[in-house]
Design a protein around this motif. Structure first.
Motif, PDB file in Angstrom:
ATOM      1  N   ILE A  44       0.850  -1.203   0.000  1.00 42.08           N
ATOM      2  CA  ILE A  44       0.000   0.000   0.000  1.00 42.08           C
ATOM      3  C   ILE A  44       0.880   1.245   0.000  1.00 42.08           C
ATOM      4  CG2 ILE A  44      -1.819   1.267   1.208  1.00 42.08           C
ATOM      5  CD1 ILE A  44      -2.683  -1.376   2.495  1.00 42.08           C
ATOM      6  N   ALA A  45       1.928   1.217   0.831  1.00 41.97           N
ATOM      7  CA  ALA A  45       2.862   2.346   0.886  1.00 41.97           C
ATOM      8  C   ALA A  45       3.581   2.518  -0.443  1.00 41.97           C
ATOM      9  CB  ALA A  45       3.863   2.151   2.017  1.00 41.97           C
ATOM     10  N   GLU A  46       3.929   1.409  -1.085  1.00 40.64           N
ATOM     11  CA  GLU A  46       4.625   1.456  -2.378  1.00 40.64           C
ATOM     12  C   GLU A  46       3.746   2.082  -3.454  1.00 40.64           C
ATOM     13  OE1 GLU A  46       5.757  -2.532  -3.193  1.00 40.64           O
ATOM     14  OE2 GLU A  46       7.416  -2.562  -1.761  1.00 40.64           O
ATOM     15  N   VAL A  47       2.501   1.621  -3.522  1.00 41.99           N
ATOM     16  CA  VAL A  47       1.571   2.131  -4.542  1.00 41.99           C
ATOM     17  C   VAL A  47       1.339   3.628  -4.365  1.00 41.99           C
ATOM     18  CG1 VAL A  47      -0.822   2.059  -5.347  1.00 41.99           C
ATOM     19  CG2 VAL A  47       0.404  -0.080  -4.924  1.00 41.99           C
ATOM     20  N   LEU A  48       1.104   4.056  -3.133  1.00 37.80           N
ATOM     21  CA  LEU A  48       0.819   5.468  -2.880  1.00 37.80           C
ATOM     22  C   LEU A  48       2.060   6.339  -3.062  1.00 37.80           C
ATOM     23  CD1 LEU A  48      -1.537   5.127   0.224  1.00 37.80           C
ATOM     24  CD2 LEU A  48      -2.177   5.612  -2.143  1.00 37.80           C
ATOM     25  N   SER A  49       3.239   5.802  -2.762  1.00 34.45           N
ATOM     26  CA  SER A  49       4.488   6.553  -2.971  1.00 34.45           C
ATOM     27  C   SER A  49       4.718   6.810  -4.451  1.00 34.45           C
ATOM     28  CB  SER A  49       5.678   5.786  -2.387  1.00 34.45           C
ATOM     29  OG  SER A  49       5.531   5.629  -1.003  1.00 34.45           O
ATOM     30  N   LYS A  50       4.442   5.810  -5.283  1.00 32.24           N
ATOM     31  CA  LYS A  50       4.612   5.981  -6.730  1.00 32.24           C
ATOM     32  C   LYS A  50       3.652   7.036  -7.279  1.00 32.24           C
ATOM     33  CE  LYS A  50       6.341   1.305  -7.560  1.00 32.24           C
ATOM     34  NZ  LYS A  50       6.021  -0.055  -8.051  1.00 32.24           N
ATOM     35  N   LYS A  51       2.475   7.103  -6.680  1.00 34.85           N
ATOM     36  CA  LYS A  51       1.482   8.086  -7.115  1.00 34.85           C
ATOM     37  C   LYS A  51       1.986   9.505  -6.909  1.00 34.85           C
ATOM     38  CE  LYS A  51      -3.249   9.638  -6.145  1.00 34.85           C
ATOM     39  NZ  LYS A  51      -4.454   9.437  -5.332  1.00 34.85           N
TER      40      LYS A  51
END
Length: 262
Positions: A44-51
């Protein structure tokens, strides 16, 4: 499920197994269980960081902040309220990322040393706050980072350029019933200033022109007259008007360059 059983698994946990772990962590506050929950939901942190990457702050820094947000979410998650953890964690993580952008979005370029120390101070504040259960002092941060209080204060002061003040900030005028925006207090260029400067330059450049040259210049560039009409007015040929115009423009160009360099 205990931690040994988890690490023997070669797969992601099922939804029910994750719920079981959350329930267990709520009861025991076992740090090993928390680590498992972090690992299971780090995506979840990875997906939102990429955003939020590509907006002027390194991805690694954003991911670090998102991971802290994930930990906050795990600590605050209440399984009994019936929300899916991903639904609860997403706004928490986004909130931490946005707060970081507000705090760390540089508006004035400062030395890399200050930028790097600022990041360390921010991380130290989070860590020491958890350790001491209070806001750390400048001396405590300096000791933790093995630097001087003066450097910490210098960096904190420099960090104020991160957040520009909005021009819409409203000020109360000494108790009067009127309010004024910051933008209203900032001077702006008067639109006629440039015209005044240009007119002044033109007047100086025209001092050395004779009457015919001045007439051609004024008729061509102020009255928008054609060379043919000017030629008729002055009773000369259109070719002569063209030649004088080129000569006048050349003289004015030299005079204006001389004036600007003075």
């Amino acid at each position: 499920m205990n931690t040994e059983q988890y690490y023997k698994l070669d797969r992601k946990l099922t939804k029910e197994e994750r719920k079981e772990l959350f329930k267990e962590y709520e009861e025991t506050r076992d740090m090993e269980i928390r680590d498992i929950l972090i690992k299971e939901h780090l995506y979840i942190a990875e997906v939102l960081s990429k955003k939020y990457s590509g907006r002027g702050i390194d991805y690694d820094d954003i991911f670090q902040v998102a991971s802290i947000g994930l930990i906050y979410a795990i600590e605050r998650y209440d399984l009994s309220k019936g929300f899916e953890f991903s639904s609860f964690a997403t706004p928490t993580i986004i909130g931490e990322i946005k707060k970081y952008f507000r705090d760390k979005g540089w508006t004035i370029r400062v030395p890399r040393r200050i930028q790097e120390l600022s990041k360390k101070i921010n991380n130290a504040r989070v860590y020491l706050s958890q350790q001491y259960q209070k806001t750390p002092t400048v001396n405590e941060i300096a000791d933790y980072l093995n630097t001087t209080p003066e450097e910490i204060l210098e960096t904190i002061e420099a960090s104020k350029v991160y957040s520009p003040q909005s021009l819409d900030v409203v000020y109360d005028l000494n108790g009067d019933d009127k309010e004024i925006n910051l933008g209203d207090l900032i001077g702006v260029d008067e639109k006629y200033f440039d015209k005044i400067e240009i007119n002044d330059l033109l007047e100086k450049a025209m001092l050395d022109l004779n009457e015919v040259e001045k007439t051609i210049l004024i008729e061509r560039y102020f009255n928008r007259s054609t060379q043919v009409s000017i030629a008729k007015k002055l009773d000369i040929s259109q070719m002569t008007v063209s030649r004088i115009e080129k000569k006048v423009l050349g003289k004015m160009k030299k005079e204006m360059i001389k004036t600007l360099e003075a």
